[in-house]
Design a protein around this motif. Structure first.
Motif, mmCIF file in Angstrom:
data_model
loop_
_atom_site.group_PDB
_atom_site.id
_atom_site.type_symbol
_atom_site.label_atom_id
_atom_site.label_comp_id
_atom_site.label_asym_id
_atom_site.label_seq_id
_atom_site.Cartn_x
_atom_site.Cartn_y
_atom_site.Cartn_z
ATOM 1 N N LYS B 107 -19.361 -0.892 52.415
ATOM 2 C CA LYS B 107 -18.279 -0.741 53.385
ATOM 3 C C LYS B 107 -17.007 -0.233 52.686
ATOM 4 O O LYS B 107 -16.263 0.577 53.252
ATOM 5 C CB LYS B 107 -18.016 -2.081 54.077
ATOM 6 N N PHE B 140 -10.460 -4.867 54.600
ATOM 7 C CA PHE B 140 -11.613 -4.738 55.494
ATOM 8 C C PHE B 140 -12.956 -4.628 54.766
ATOM 9 O O PHE B 140 -13.958 -4.319 55.375
ATOM 10 C CB PHE B 140 -11.418 -3.545 56.437
ATOM 11 N N VAL B 147 -6.545 -12.059 58.131
ATOM 12 C CA VAL B 147 -6.004 -10.894 57.423
ATOM 13 C C VAL B 147 -4.494 -10.858 57.653
ATOM 14 O O VAL B 147 -4.038 -10.803 58.791
ATOM 15 C CB VAL B 147 -6.648 -9.577 57.926
ATOM 16 N N LEU B 168 -9.670 1.586 62.250
ATOM 17 C CA LEU B 168 -9.917 0.379 61.453
ATOM 18 C C LEU B 168 -10.218 -0.815 62.344
ATOM 19 O O LEU B 168 -11.186 -1.537 62.131
ATOM 20 C CB LEU B 168 -8.699 0.062 60.581
ATOM 21 N N PHE B 172 -14.086 -1.003 61.753
ATOM 22 C CA PHE B 172 -14.263 -1.650 60.450
ATOM 23 C C PHE B 172 -13.933 -3.143 60.435
ATOM 24 O O PHE B 172 -14.112 -3.797 59.419
ATOM 25 C CB PHE B 172 -13.406 -0.929 59.390
ATOM 26 N N ARG B 173 -13.449 -3.647 61.531
ATOM 27 C CA ARG B 173 -13.102 -5.063 61.561
ATOM 28 C C ARG B 173 -14.384 -5.900 61.580
ATOM 29 O O ARG B 173 -15.313 -5.609 62.309
ATOM 30 C CB ARG B 173 -12.280 -5.318 62.825
ATOM 31 N N GLN B 177 -12.214 -11.296 63.212
ATOM 32 C CA GLN B 177 -11.180 -11.554 62.203
ATOM 33 C C GLN B 177 -9.833 -11.736 62.892
ATOM 34 O O GLN B 177 -9.473 -10.975 63.792
ATOM 35 C CB GLN B 177 -11.073 -10.361 61.239
#
Lengths: 252, 230
Positions: B107, B140, B147, B168, B172-173, B177
């Motif tokens: 990732k 990420f 975060v 994002l 990509f989370r 989160q």
């Protein structure tokens, strides 16, 4: 922060200079006196000893540099946010620097193994060795290999406490760091070092000049060993006090 | 509540950076902490990241007081560049991967590709914008529960900001989160924020759900921000 770092470097240099002045001017005085009897051999021995002792100051310098450079580069943000206790970071840095110290010590051990031969070859004594060469040799090994370990730990202990104080404070960092630095050095220089000097004087004068007094030499060796043990333990205690300050008070 | 802050105060020589801040954040929410310079946002983030100690008050993450234990579940992106300039990008990520559970290096590579960061260049040679992107890669690349992003868009080119932040958060989370973000660029992230806190001089002056605040005030979050900033 750069100014603070530079200031402590200046303090460290003064510390090195003053201790060398205290120990080695007296040491050299004896050496020069003895040199009239024993020739350049003693002088060369004195110079190598001076270099050996001076090089000790590289290690507290490296430790201070590693901390102040973290703050200057702001990498302390990353360091402190890692999932580890704060004292782990300072322990890691201390371990890294002390590892270098061990490498340094091993280097001196190797050098010292040949030093006597080199000196004797190029700058021979005018007199033959005394009646207790084994005792003398054992003391030389002890002196060269282990005595500086105690000094190394004391210097690292001072650096550890000073850095811990500076990290823990937000105000008067310079003043507090300087006061602690001077106070610890005062203990080191005015309490511990004179004892060291007297031991050296006794060892040098009696061990070199009068080999016959072996019973007196033995007592000197024991005193010297005790002194080194005190140095080592004091250094370890100071290092751990520095660790405590980091764990308890340090922050970004 | 994933994050609970109770009456946090932080005093620096001559000034209270935080003066009685309390709030809670539910798991999976995106909270915006908005305010002018000197409002206390960065101090609040540092306390939540457990790299600064509060003078008074308590803060918990997942029920635990903030400390080295909560750092295991918290990704902190400070406003400054925290990376070692002498390290190469991949070296830095590999170093960090050792500390954080569940780090996904594949990732990381995907993120670097998306954000156009080369992996073999020294971090010291990266531009400010690329360094900001690298912080995002860190945030990420592993499934942090919390975060903390302090001014994450600083240095990134204006045209790219919106595209980057939306991608994002969308692609990509890691699951749910929880994200707490501070920014001056409110308009860039307005759509993403679910809850908002407005801070001024170390205190919370307004807080609530973004939709509710917009409805009550009859203006956008940017408008409210400008109104509070005065």
């Amino acid at each position: 922060m750069k100014k603070l770092y530079k200031f402590f470097l200046v303090l460290l240099a003064i510390q090195a200079g003053y201790i060398i002045y205290l120990i080695d001017t007296q040491f050299f005085h004896i050496i020069f006196t003895e040199s009239t009897i024993y020739g350049r051999n003693s002088l060369v021995f004195g110079i190598t000893r001076l270099i050996r002792y001076t090089s000790l100051f590289i290690f507290p310098f490296l430790f201070l540099y590693s901390w102040f450079s973290e703050e200057t580069a702001r990498t302390n943000y990353q360091l402190y946010s890692l999932p580890r206790r704060n004292s782990v970071h300072v322990k890691s840095k201390m371990a890294a620097v002390l590892t270098l110290g061990v490498i340094w010590l091993i280097g001196w051990m190797i050098f010292a193994s040949f030093e006597g031969v080199i000196r004797s070859t190029y700058f021979p004594y005018r007199y033959s060795s005394g009646p207790i060469p084994l005792m003398q040799h054992l003391y030389n090994i002890y002196n060269r290999y282990f005595q500086n370990v105690g000094n190394l730990f004391v210097l690292m202990g001072i650096a550890s406490i000073v850095t811990g104080c500076v990290q823990a404070l937000k105000r008067y960092r310079l003043v507090a760091g300087t006061v602690v630095f001077i106070a610890l050095n005062a203990v080191y220089i005015f309490v511990i070092t004179p004892f060291l000097i007297r031991t050296y004087e006794a060892v040098i004068i009696y061990a070199i000049r009068d080999f016959a007094q072996s019973h007196f030499l033995l007592s000197i060796y024991l005193i010297s060993a005790m002194h080194d043990a005190v140095l080592l333990l004091s250094g370890i205690a100071c290092i751990y006090l520095g660790f405590y300050l980091f764990e308890r008070f340090s922050e970004v | 509540m994933l994050v609970q802050v109770n009456d946090i105060r932080k005093k620096y020589p001559g000034i209270w950076a935080l003066n009685g801040v309390s709030f809670g954040v539910e798991k999976g929410k995106v909270l915006g902490v908005l305010g002018e310079n000197g409002a206390g946002k960065s101090t609040l983030f540092r306390i939540l990241a457990s790299i600064t100690r509060p003078t008074n008050g308590t803060a918990t993450v997942m029920g635990k007081p903030v400390g080295y234990e909560t750092r295991k579940v918290t990704a902190f992106l400070p406003e400054v560049n925290p990376f070692y300039g002498w390290m190469r990008v991949m070296e830095q990520l590999e170093f960090l991967a050792e500390f954080y559970p569940g780090w996904d290096m594949d990732k990381s590579r995907e993120l670097m590709s998306f954000l156009s960061i080369e992996d073999n260049v020294k971090i010291g040679t990266l531009s400010k914008g690329q360094q900001a992107k690298l912080k995002i890669v860190f945030a990420f690349s592993w499934p942090a529960e919390l975060v903390l992003m302090d001014e994450p868009l600083g240095g990134i080119d204006p045209p790219a900001r919106n595209r980057i932040i939306n991608t994002l958060f969308g692609e990509f989370r890691f699951g749910e989160q929880t994200i707490i973000m501070s920014t001056h660029m409110v308009s860039e992230v307005e759509e993403l924020l679910e809850d908002v806190i407005y801070m001024k001089k170390g205190k919370i002056v307004l807080s609530g759900s973004a939709d509710k605040l917009r409805e009550e005030k009859g203006t956008s979050l940017v408008g409210i921000f400008e109104e509070i900033a005065g």
